[in-house]
Design a protein around this motif. Structure first.
Motif, PDB file in Angstrom:
ATOM      1  N   ASP A 230       0.857  -1.187   0.000  1.00 16.81           N
ATOM      2  CA  ASP A 230       0.000   0.000   0.000  1.00 16.81           C
ATOM      3  C   ASP A 230       0.891   1.236   0.000  1.00 16.81           C
ATOM      4  OD1 ASP A 230      -1.847   1.977   0.332  1.00 16.81           O
ATOM      5  OD2 ASP A 230      -2.764   1.155   2.150  1.00 16.81           O
ATOM      6  N   PRO A 231       1.376   1.655  -1.182  1.00 18.94           N
ATOM      7  CA  PRO A 231       2.298   2.798  -1.219  1.00 18.94           C
ATOM      8  C   PRO A 231       1.639   4.111  -0.832  1.00 18.94           C
ATOM      9  CG  PRO A 231       1.688   2.150  -3.442  1.00 18.94           C
ATOM     10  CD  PRO A 231       1.125   1.100  -2.527  1.00 18.94           C
ATOM     11  N   GLY A 232       0.307   4.163  -0.859  1.00 18.36           N
ATOM     12  CA  GLY A 232      -0.385   5.388  -0.484  1.00 18.36           C
ATOM     13  C   GLY A 232      -0.474   5.605   1.015  1.00 18.36           C
ATOM     14  N   PHE A 233      -0.137   4.580   1.786  1.00 22.36           N
ATOM     15  CA  PHE A 233      -0.155   4.702   3.241  1.00 22.36           C
ATOM     16  C   PHE A 233       1.224   5.176   3.683  1.00 22.36           C
ATOM     17  CE2 PHE A 233       0.231   3.036   7.589  1.00 22.36           C
ATOM     18  CZ  PHE A 233      -0.960   3.460   8.144  1.00 22.36           C
ATOM     19  N   CYS A 234       1.341   6.464   3.975  1.00 21.92           N
ATOM     20  CA  CYS A 234       2.635   7.061   4.315  1.00 21.92           C
ATOM     21  C   CYS A 234       2.571   7.584   5.746  1.00 21.92           C
ATOM     22  CB  CYS A 234       2.972   8.193   3.349  1.00 21.92           C
ATOM     23  SG  CYS A 234       4.585   8.947   3.646  1.00 21.92           S
ATOM     24  N   ALA A 235       3.263   6.893   6.662  1.00 28.08           N
ATOM     25  CA  ALA A 235       3.211   7.262   8.077  1.00 28.08           C
ATOM     26  C   ALA A 235       4.629   7.335   8.624  1.00 28.08           C
ATOM     27  CB  ALA A 235       2.374   6.245   8.853  1.00 28.08           C
ATOM     28  N   THR A 236       5.296   8.451   8.365  1.00 26.09           N
ATOM     29  CA  THR A 236       6.662   8.662   8.846  1.00 26.09           C
ATOM     30  C   THR A 236       6.614   9.160  10.287  1.00 26.09           C
ATOM     31  OG1 THR A 236       7.432   9.191   6.622  1.00 26.09           O
ATOM     32  CG2 THR A 236       8.811   9.897   8.466  1.00 26.09           C
ATOM     33  N   TYR A 237       7.238   8.394  11.184  1.00 26.20           N
ATOM     34  CA  TYR A 237       7.194   8.752  12.607  1.00 26.20           C
ATOM     35  C   TYR A 237       8.518   9.322  13.095  1.00 26.20           C
ATOM     36  CZ  TYR A 237       9.721   4.357  13.432  1.00 26.20           C
ATOM     37  OH  TYR A 237      10.659   3.357  13.408  1.00 26.20           O
ATOM     38  N   ARG A 238       9.624   9.065  12.386  1.00 27.91           N
ATOM     39  CA  ARG A 238      10.912   9.614  12.828  1.00 27.91           C
ATOM     40  C   ARG A 238      11.106  10.993  12.222  1.00 27.91           C
ATOM     41  NH1 ARG A 238      15.891   5.485  12.568  1.00 27.91           N
ATOM     42  NH2 ARG A 238      16.976   7.402  13.166  1.00 27.91           N
ATOM     43  N   THR A 239      10.805  12.000  13.017  1.00 30.85           N
ATOM     44  CA  THR A 239      10.829  13.382  12.552  1.00 30.85           C
ATOM     45  C   THR A 239      11.677  14.283  13.441  1.00 30.85           C
ATOM     46  OG1 THR A 239       8.787  13.783  13.788  1.00 30.85           O
ATOM     47  CG2 THR A 239       8.552  13.187  11.466  1.00 30.85           C
ATOM     48  N   LEU A 240      12.265  13.727  14.508  1.00 24.44           N
ATOM     49  CA  LEU A 240      13.013  14.521  15.483  1.00 24.44           C
ATOM     50  C   LEU A 240      14.479  14.130  15.489  1.00 24.44           C
ATOM     51  CD1 LEU A 240      10.512  14.189  18.471  1.00 24.44           C
ATOM     52  CD2 LEU A 240      10.651  16.073  16.829  1.00 24.44           C
ATOM     53  N   GLU A 241      15.349  15.107  15.651  1.00 24.85           N
ATOM     54  CA  GLU A 241      16.771  14.806  15.781  1.00 24.85           C
ATOM     55  C   GLU A 241      17.000  14.015  17.069  1.00 24.85           C
ATOM     56  OE1 GLU A 241      21.108  17.091  15.929  1.00 24.85           O
ATOM     57  OE2 GLU A 241      19.268  18.212  15.420  1.00 24.85           O
ATOM     58  N   GLY A 242      17.788  12.950  16.978  1.00 24.02           N
ATOM     59  CA  GLY A 242      18.081  12.128  18.136  1.00 24.02           C
ATOM     60  C   GLY A 242      17.073  11.032  18.399  1.00 24.02           C
ATOM     61  N   GLN A 243      16.021  10.961  17.579  1.00 25.74           N
ATOM     62  CA  GLN A 243      14.997   9.922  17.708  1.00 25.74           C
ATOM     63  C   GLN A 243      15.446   8.677  16.947  1.00 25.74           C
ATOM     64  OE1 GLN A 243      11.463  10.901  15.562  1.00 25.74           O
ATOM     65  NE2 GLN A 243      10.118   9.541  16.740  1.00 25.74           N
ATOM     66  N   THR A 244      15.211   7.493  17.514  1.00 28.43           N
ATOM     67  CA  THR A 244      15.590   6.270  16.813  1.00 28.43           C
ATOM     68  C   THR A 244      14.356   5.391  16.594  1.00 28.43           C
ATOM     69  OG1 THR A 244      16.268   5.156  18.871  1.00 28.43           O
ATOM     70  CG2 THR A 244      17.964   6.354  17.636  1.00 28.43           C
ATOM     71  N   TYR A 245      14.572   4.218  15.999  1.00 24.84           N
ATOM     72  CA  TYR A 245      13.499   3.412  15.426  1.00 24.84           C
ATOM     73  C   TYR A 245      12.559   2.798  16.469  1.00 24.84           C
ATOM     74  CZ  TYR A 245      16.960  -0.253  16.501  1.00 24.84           C
ATOM     75  OH  TYR A 245      17.865  -1.067  17.120  1.00 24.84           O
ATOM     76  N   GLY A 246      11.381   2.404  15.975  1.00 25.08           N
ATOM     77  CA  GLY A 246      10.372   1.779  16.813  1.00 25.08           C
ATOM     78  C   GLY A 246      10.400   0.266  16.727  1.00 25.08           C
ATOM     79  N   TRP A 247       9.711  -0.359  17.696  1.00 24.07           N
ATOM     80  CA  TRP A 247       9.571  -1.812  17.741  1.00 24.07           C
ATOM     81  C   TRP A 247       8.120  -2.199  17.458  1.00 24.07           C
ATOM     82  CZ3 TRP A 247      13.467  -5.588  18.794  1.00 24.07           C
ATOM     83  CH2 TRP A 247      14.749  -5.053  18.982  1.00 24.07           C
ATOM     84  N   ALA A 293      -2.200   9.545   9.973  1.00 22.04           N
ATOM     85  CA  ALA A 293      -1.729  10.649  10.818  1.00 22.04           C
ATOM     86  C   ALA A 293      -0.927  10.093  11.988  1.00 22.04           C
ATOM     87  CB  ALA A 293      -2.907  11.466  11.320  1.00 22.04           C
ATOM     88  N   VAL A 294       0.187  10.764  12.292  1.00 24.49           N
ATOM     89  CA  VAL A 294       1.112  10.311  13.340  1.00 24.49           C
ATOM     90  C   VAL A 294       1.080  11.274  14.513  1.00 24.49           C
ATOM     91  CG1 VAL A 294       3.519   9.799  13.893  1.00 24.49           C
ATOM     92  CG2 VAL A 294       2.613   9.230  11.623  1.00 24.49           C
ATOM     93  N   THR A 295       0.964  10.738  15.725  1.00 26.24           N
ATOM     94  CA  THR A 295       1.022  11.529  16.947  1.00 26.24           C
ATOM     95  C   THR A 295       2.112  10.966  17.844  1.00 26.24           C
ATOM     96  OG1 THR A 295      -1.363  11.917  16.829  1.00 26.24           O
ATOM     97  CG2 THR A 295      -0.272  12.392  18.922  1.00 26.24           C
ATOM     98  N   LEU A 296       2.979  11.818  18.364  1.00 27.02           N
ATOM     99  CA  LEU A 296       4.049  11.425  19.277  1.00 27.02           C
ATOM    100  C   LEU A 296       3.747  11.978  20.668  1.00 27.02           C
ATOM    101  CD1 LEU A 296       7.227  12.246  17.122  1.00 27.02           C
ATOM    102  CD2 LEU A 296       6.008  10.063  17.278  1.00 27.02           C
ATOM    103  N   THR A 297       3.790  11.112  21.678  1.00 18.59           N
ATOM    104  CA  THR A 297       3.562  11.531  23.066  1.00 18.59           C
ATOM    105  C   THR A 297       4.728  11.056  23.912  1.00 18.59           C
ATOM    106  OG1 THR A 297       1.159  11.337  22.777  1.00 18.59           O
ATOM    107  CG2 THR A 297       2.007  11.381  25.041  1.00 18.59           C
ATOM    108  N   GLU A 298       5.414  11.972  24.594  1.00 20.95           N
ATOM    109  CA  GLU A 298       6.555  11.603  25.420  1.00 20.95           C
ATOM    110  C   GLU A 298       6.112  10.737  26.589  1.00 20.95           C
ATOM    111  OE1 GLU A 298       8.686  15.070  26.634  1.00 20.95           O
ATOM    112  OE2 GLU A 298       9.331  15.593  24.594  1.00 20.95           O
TER     113      GLU A 298
END
Length: 426
Positions: A230-247, A293-298
């Motif tokens: 599904d190439p139309g599903f674009c959900a980039t979550y790494r948008t911050l400097e110093g942030q690393t990958y998810g599990w 849509a991506v939401t990041l919560t510390e």
């Protein structure tokens, strides 16, 4: 509680696969008689120490299977059927061809067989642990877990991260490949090249597979025996400097939920405490599966965060629970109707593993590692308040980073790489 619809292709039972099923809700399925756990509940615990335990799965009444393995680049796996009460082995499979060591996966398939993926091999066993089929997987890298789709097809993926003795820099990570296997013959039915590397295990909602890549959440459908990206599903979550990958991600309440800042797990020395290398605070990531849509919560706002496993979502109470294993913090959030999060509770606790959710009691089963005593404890928390209801020593020296399970009579099987514990509540 209605049964988890994601358990259909699995053997009916309390815990037929890692995290209970492909949505990774970490809650028991059908057939479990669960105790009501409160602050006055007593716990009887028994532990067995043996090396390299990954997970337990529970099938028919009295059937508990344990996946174990050896070390190194030529590691093998094997499955034990263990006594539900004493934890002693009742039967053992032959050594199963593996490869580069990374924790694999075991599942009880709906056709009555057991499947194992470990290293770059897959195996099919009967309930007596005789080998029915084996296959070498396409790439010479370990494959980390698998899901079973509604038509019974197995889907797995190679692992793009660092392993002990085999570090991989970000520039050296290779895009991963999904592999679909026939559940009987284990023949490769199809493959799908992903656009980026992935360290996480895959999840699935019906015939839609979700993959947490090292920068984006990816989605691939399984239709008519073929992968359909599904190439139309674009959900980039790494948008911050110093942030690393998810599990690994949990699929619940119309979203995919996972934790980021996963880099640094290779520093495990019996605990993840103080081993984080990410400079951006660790986040609970929410991706809307309709809009992307991506939401990041510390989780706690501190640098040096680290995780290697998924959060927990309580869909009935609209509560999300995240944790930061590098800083020793657990935190819960209320999930609003629009998907936004508000802090609910926070506590200091050295938790690192997958969890168990007992929805009827409103509790979660968690770990707490004491580095000074070299001891893992299991802690039962009220999911709404974060209050500690039960705490008990496992006797295991290592912090658990792997998979627990639940049995038919509500017994919790808590696994670490050194110890399996049986907890009975009364």
């Amino acid at each position: 509680m209605t049964p988890d619809p994601g358990l259909g292709p699995y053997r009916p039972g309390p815990w037929p696969a890692e995290d209970g099923g492909p949505r990774r809700l970490q809650a028991p399925g059908s057939g479990a008689t669960l105790p009501v756990v409160t602050a006055g509940t007593q716990v009887d615990i028994l532990s067995r120490t043996d090396p390299m335990i990954t997970m337990a799965v529970t099938r028919d009444p009295g059937e508990v299977y344990l996946l174990r393995h050896t070390l190194g680049d030529r590691a093998v796996s094997f499955v034990e059927r263990i006594d539900p009460s004493t934890l002693e082995p009742l039967a053992r499979s032959a050594d199963l061809a593996g490869g580069g060591m990374w924790p694999g996966s075991l599942a009880a398939h709906g056709d009555g067989s057991l499947h194992v993926v470990f290293g770059n091999h897959a195996h099919r066993l009967d309930p007596q642990l005789a080998v029915l089929a084996s296959v070498e997987l396409p790439r010479p890298r370990p494959y980390n877990g698998f899901v079973v789709l509604p038509d019974g097809t197995l889907v797995t993926k190679d692992f793009a991260g660092s392993r002990l003795g085999a570090p991989v820099t970000p520039d050296e990570r290779v895009p991963c490949q999904l592999v679909a296997l026939d559940p009987v013959t284990l023949a490769v039915l199809d493959t799908c090249e992903l656009p980026e590397p992935s360290i996480a295990r895959i999840s699935a909602l019906d015939d839609i597979i979700y993959v947490v890549g090292d920068t984006s959440l990816l989605r691939v459908a399984w239709k008519y025996g073929r992968f359909v990206p599904d190439p139309g599903f674009c959900a980039t979550y790494r948008t911050l400097e110093g942030q690393t990958y998810g599990w690994d991600c949990v699929l619940a309440l119309g979203a995919a939920w996972f934790l980021d800042d996963g880099d640094g797990s290779i520093g495990f020395d019996g605990s993840f405490e103080g081993k984080g290398i990410s400079t951006a605070p660790l986040h609970l990531v929410r991706v809307d599966i309709e809009t992307a849509a991506v939401t990041l919560t510390e989780v706690c706002g501190l640098p040096g965060g680290l995780i290697a496993n998924p959060p927990l979502i309580d869909p009935d109470r609209s509560i999300a629970v995240g944790y930061d294993s590098g800083n020793g913090i657990m935190a819960a959030f209320d999930i609003d109707a629009d998907g936004s999060l508000a802090p609910r509770w926070q506590r200091r606790q050295n938790h690192a593993s997958h969890l168990v959710h007992l929805p009827e009691s409103g509790v979660i089963v968690t770990g707490d590692h004491d580095r000074e005593r070299l001891l893992e404890q299991v802690v039962v928390l009220d999911v709404e308040s974060g209050d500690e209801l039960i705490r008990t020593d496992t006797g295991g020296p290592l912090q658990s980073t792997v998979f627990p399970a639940v049995g038919h009579d509500g017994i919790i099987y808590w696994c670490s790489m050194s110890t399996v514990s049986r907890m009975r509540f009364s």
